[in-house]
Design a protein around this motif. Structure first.
Motif, PDB file in Angstrom:
ATOM      1  N   ARG A 147       0.818  -1.219   0.000  1.00  0.00           N
ATOM      2  CA  ARG A 147       0.000   0.000   0.000  1.00  0.00           C
ATOM      3  C   ARG A 147       0.852   1.270   0.000  1.00  0.00           C
ATOM      4  O   ARG A 147       0.341   2.361  -0.222  1.00  0.00           O
ATOM      5  CB  ARG A 147      -0.918   0.024   1.229  1.00  0.00           C
ATOM      6  CG  ARG A 147      -1.977  -1.061   1.217  1.00  0.00           C
ATOM      7  CD  ARG A 147      -2.875  -0.924   2.434  1.00  0.00           C
ATOM      8  NE  ARG A 147      -3.915  -1.939   2.460  1.00  0.00           N
ATOM      9  CZ  ARG A 147      -4.829  -2.029   3.433  1.00  0.00           C
ATOM     10  NH1 ARG A 147      -4.792  -1.175   4.449  1.00  0.00           N
ATOM     11  NH2 ARG A 147      -5.743  -2.974   3.385  1.00  0.00           N
ATOM     12  N   TRP A 148       2.130   1.102   0.285  1.00  0.00           N
ATOM     13  CA  TRP A 148       3.006   2.274   0.377  1.00  0.00           C
ATOM     14  C   TRP A 148       3.417   2.721  -1.019  1.00  0.00           C
ATOM     15  O   TRP A 148       3.813   1.921  -1.857  1.00  0.00           O
ATOM     16  CB  TRP A 148       4.243   1.935   1.202  1.00  0.00           C
ATOM     17  CG  TRP A 148       5.181   3.101   1.398  1.00  0.00           C
ATOM     18  CD1 TRP A 148       5.095   4.072   2.334  1.00  0.00           C
ATOM     19  CD2 TRP A 148       6.355   3.382   0.625  1.00  0.00           C
ATOM     20  NE1 TRP A 148       6.135   4.961   2.201  1.00  0.00           N
ATOM     21  CE2 TRP A 148       6.920   4.569   1.155  1.00  0.00           C
ATOM     22  CE3 TRP A 148       6.967   2.764  -0.459  1.00  0.00           C
ATOM     23  CZ2 TRP A 148       8.086   5.124   0.640  1.00  0.00           C
ATOM     24  CZ3 TRP A 148       8.122   3.327  -0.973  1.00  0.00           C
ATOM     25  CH2 TRP A 148       8.667   4.495  -0.431  1.00  0.00           C
ATOM     26  N   VAL A 149       3.311   4.031  -1.257  1.00  0.00           N
ATOM     27  CA  VAL A 149       3.681   4.603  -2.556  1.00  0.00           C
ATOM     28  C   VAL A 149       4.618   5.778  -2.333  1.00  0.00           C
ATOM     29  O   VAL A 149       4.345   6.649  -1.494  1.00  0.00           O
ATOM     30  CB  VAL A 149       2.441   5.087  -3.342  1.00  0.00           C
ATOM     31  CG1 VAL A 149       2.870   5.667  -4.687  1.00  0.00           C
ATOM     32  CG2 VAL A 149       1.446   3.952  -3.549  1.00  0.00           C
ATOM     33  N   HIS A 150       5.716   5.774  -3.065  1.00  0.00           N
ATOM     34  CA  HIS A 150       6.587   6.953  -3.087  1.00  0.00           C
ATOM     35  C   HIS A 150       6.319   7.681  -4.394  1.00  0.00           C
ATOM     36  O   HIS A 150       6.550   7.146  -5.479  1.00  0.00           O
ATOM     37  CB  HIS A 150       8.059   6.561  -3.001  1.00  0.00           C
ATOM     38  CG  HIS A 150       8.992   7.734  -3.113  1.00  0.00           C
ATOM     39  ND1 HIS A 150       9.088   8.699  -2.139  1.00  0.00           N
ATOM     40  CD2 HIS A 150       9.837   8.113  -4.116  1.00  0.00           C
ATOM     41  CE1 HIS A 150       9.966   9.614  -2.526  1.00  0.00           C
ATOM     42  NE2 HIS A 150      10.429   9.280  -3.711  1.00  0.00           N
ATOM     43  N   TRP A 151       5.788   8.904  -4.287  1.00  0.00           N
ATOM     44  CA  TRP A 151       5.392   9.650  -5.482  1.00  0.00           C
ATOM     45  C   TRP A 151       6.591  10.353  -6.093  1.00  0.00           C
ATOM     46  O   TRP A 151       7.387  10.983  -5.392  1.00  0.00           O
ATOM     47  CB  TRP A 151       4.300  10.662  -5.139  1.00  0.00           C
ATOM     48  CG  TRP A 151       3.059  10.003  -4.616  1.00  0.00           C
ATOM     49  CD1 TRP A 151       2.649   9.933  -3.319  1.00  0.00           C
ATOM     50  CD2 TRP A 151       2.105   9.256  -5.377  1.00  0.00           C
ATOM     51  NE1 TRP A 151       1.492   9.200  -3.220  1.00  0.00           N
ATOM     52  CE2 TRP A 151       1.127   8.782  -4.468  1.00  0.00           C
ATOM     53  CE3 TRP A 151       1.965   8.956  -6.738  1.00  0.00           C
ATOM     54  CZ2 TRP A 151       0.037   8.024  -4.872  1.00  0.00           C
ATOM     55  CZ3 TRP A 151       0.883   8.201  -7.148  1.00  0.00           C
ATOM     56  CH2 TRP A 151      -0.063   7.737  -6.226  1.00  0.00           C
ATOM     57  N   ALA A 152       6.712  10.263  -7.401  1.00  0.00           N
ATOM     58  CA  ALA A 152       7.865  10.819  -8.112  1.00  0.00           C
ATOM     59  C   ALA A 152       7.768  12.340  -8.213  1.00  0.00           C
ATOM     60  O   ALA A 152       6.676  12.909  -8.312  1.00  0.00           O
ATOM     61  CB  ALA A 152       7.938  10.226  -9.520  1.00  0.00           C
ATOM     62  N   HIS A 153       8.936  12.956  -8.216  1.00  0.00           N
ATOM     63  CA  HIS A 153       9.031  14.366  -8.585  1.00  0.00           C
ATOM     64  C   HIS A 153       9.162  14.424 -10.105  1.00  0.00           C
ATOM     65  O   HIS A 153      10.080  13.832 -10.669  1.00  0.00           O
ATOM     66  CB  HIS A 153      10.244  15.020  -7.930  1.00  0.00           C
ATOM     67  CG  HIS A 153      10.561  16.374  -8.484  1.00  0.00           C
ATOM     68  ND1 HIS A 153       9.832  17.495  -8.158  1.00  0.00           N
ATOM     69  CD2 HIS A 153      11.505  16.783  -9.366  1.00  0.00           C
ATOM     70  CE1 HIS A 153      10.325  18.533  -8.801  1.00  0.00           C
ATOM     71  NE2 HIS A 153      11.342  18.133  -9.548  1.00  0.00           N
ATOM     72  N   VAL A 154       8.238  15.097 -10.757  1.00  0.00           N
ATOM     73  CA  VAL A 154       8.314  15.270 -12.202  1.00  0.00           C
ATOM     74  C   VAL A 154       8.818  16.684 -12.471  1.00  0.00           C
ATOM     75  O   VAL A 154       8.133  17.662 -12.165  1.00  0.00           O
ATOM     76  CB  VAL A 154       6.948  15.042 -12.887  1.00  0.00           C
ATOM     77  CG1 VAL A 154       7.077  15.243 -14.395  1.00  0.00           C
ATOM     78  CG2 VAL A 154       6.428  13.642 -12.575  1.00  0.00           C
ATOM     79  N   ALA A 155      10.031  16.787 -12.991  1.00  0.00           N
ATOM     80  CA  ALA A 155      10.635  18.102 -13.231  1.00  0.00           C
ATOM     81  C   ALA A 155       9.741  18.936 -14.133  1.00  0.00           C
ATOM     82  O   ALA A 155       9.271  18.476 -15.168  1.00  0.00           O
ATOM     83  CB  ALA A 155      12.010  17.930 -13.873  1.00  0.00           C
ATOM     84  N   GLY A 156       9.499  20.166 -13.717  1.00  0.00           N
ATOM     85  CA  GLY A 156       8.666  21.081 -14.489  1.00  0.00           C
ATOM     86  C   GLY A 156       7.238  21.173 -14.003  1.00  0.00           C
ATOM     87  O   GLY A 156       6.532  22.133 -14.329  1.00  0.00           O
ATOM     88  N   ALA A 157       6.783  20.184 -13.215  1.00  0.00           N
ATOM     89  CA  ALA A 157       5.392  20.210 -12.741  1.00  0.00           C
ATOM     90  C   ALA A 157       5.132  21.427 -11.860  1.00  0.00           C
ATOM     91  O   ALA A 157       4.064  22.048 -11.935  1.00  0.00           O
ATOM     92  CB  ALA A 157       5.069  18.925 -11.988  1.00  0.00           C
ATOM     93  N   GLU A 158       6.136  21.783 -11.033  1.00  0.00           N
ATOM     94  CA  GLU A 158       5.945  22.947 -10.163  1.00  0.00           C
ATOM     95  C   GLU A 158       5.837  24.237 -10.971  1.00  0.00           C
ATOM     96  O   GLU A 158       5.126  25.173 -10.600  1.00  0.00           O
ATOM     97  CB  GLU A 158       7.073  23.041  -9.124  1.00  0.00           C
ATOM     98  CG  GLU A 158       8.448  23.388  -9.660  1.00  0.00           C
ATOM     99  CD  GLU A 158       9.157  22.250 -10.365  1.00  0.00           C
ATOM    100  OE1 GLU A 158      10.210  22.523 -10.988  1.00  0.00           O
ATOM    101  OE2 GLU A 158       8.687  21.091 -10.322  1.00  0.00           O
TER     102      GLU A 158
END
Length: 202
Positions: A147-158
């Motif tokens: 159930r554990w999820v590490h969410w990715a940083h997507v460059a440019g989303a911010e």
């Protein structure tokens, strides 16, 4: 004049130009762009600075020379001092592009400066209390274990979320990303013209 492509397509195009996104499909990048835009709108609705203080207490300093840098800059947030720097030559250049392209209905006079301020305010929020929320909202998992999820940083989303935040706060017809994309293209054309002229002169 109605600009094309739409904000989500522009966002996906920005994401695709970032090296760390090269392996991600066009469909995924469009989904990320849509979700980042939606998150920016929600953040604008949540963030409510005091009346008459759109910056949320940040000091705003105006400078010139934004177009003279190796990488031109419109504005930036200085995290140590909490100051927003605005580059007046870059703002004037972008305002002129709005007129040139016939986009004034989408970006009223003065909105480029106002959007730049709010964009940097959003970066302050996205670098702090809302950084993880954006990763979750974008919804691209880097790792799953049960159930554990590490969410990715997507460059440019911010960047896309910050543009959407500014557009929502100001009630603009389009994302300011449209103007920055036009500015980038115009500056690239200018640089090529200068390079070609210097080649002929040598």
């Amino acid at each position: 004049m109605t600009p094309d492509p739409d904000d989500v397509a522009l966002g996906a195009r920005l994401l695709s130009g970032i090296p760390t996104n090269e392996a991600r499909s066009p469909e995924l990048l469009r989904t990320v762009a849509e979700r980042a835009r939606a998150f920016g709108h929600r953040l604008a609705d949540l963030d409510a600075p005091a009346p008459g203080d759109p910056t949320g207490g940040h000091r705003v300093v105006e400078r010139t020379g934004g177009l003279d840098r190796d990488t031109p800059v419109l504005a930036r947030f200085l995290h140590r001092s909490g100051t927003i720097e605005l580059f007046t030559d870059s703002i004037a250049f972008c305002e002129s592009l709005v007129d040139t392209h016939g986009w004034r209905a989408h970006f009223p006079a003065g909105s480029v400066r106002a959007a730049a301020v709010l964009h940097e305010r959003a970066h302050h929020l996205l670098a702090g209390p809302y950084a993880r929320d954006l990763r979750v909202a974008v919804g691209h998992p880097a790792l799953r274990i049960g159930r554990w999820v590490h969410w990715a940083h997507v460059a440019g989303a911010e960047e896309l979320a910050a543009h959407a935040y500014a557009a929502r706060r100001l009630g603009l017809g389009r994302s300011p990303l449209l103007v920055t994309a036009a500015a980038s293209a115009a500056l690239d054309r200018r640089a090529r013209t200068v390079k070609e002229a210097s080649t002929w002169a040598s």
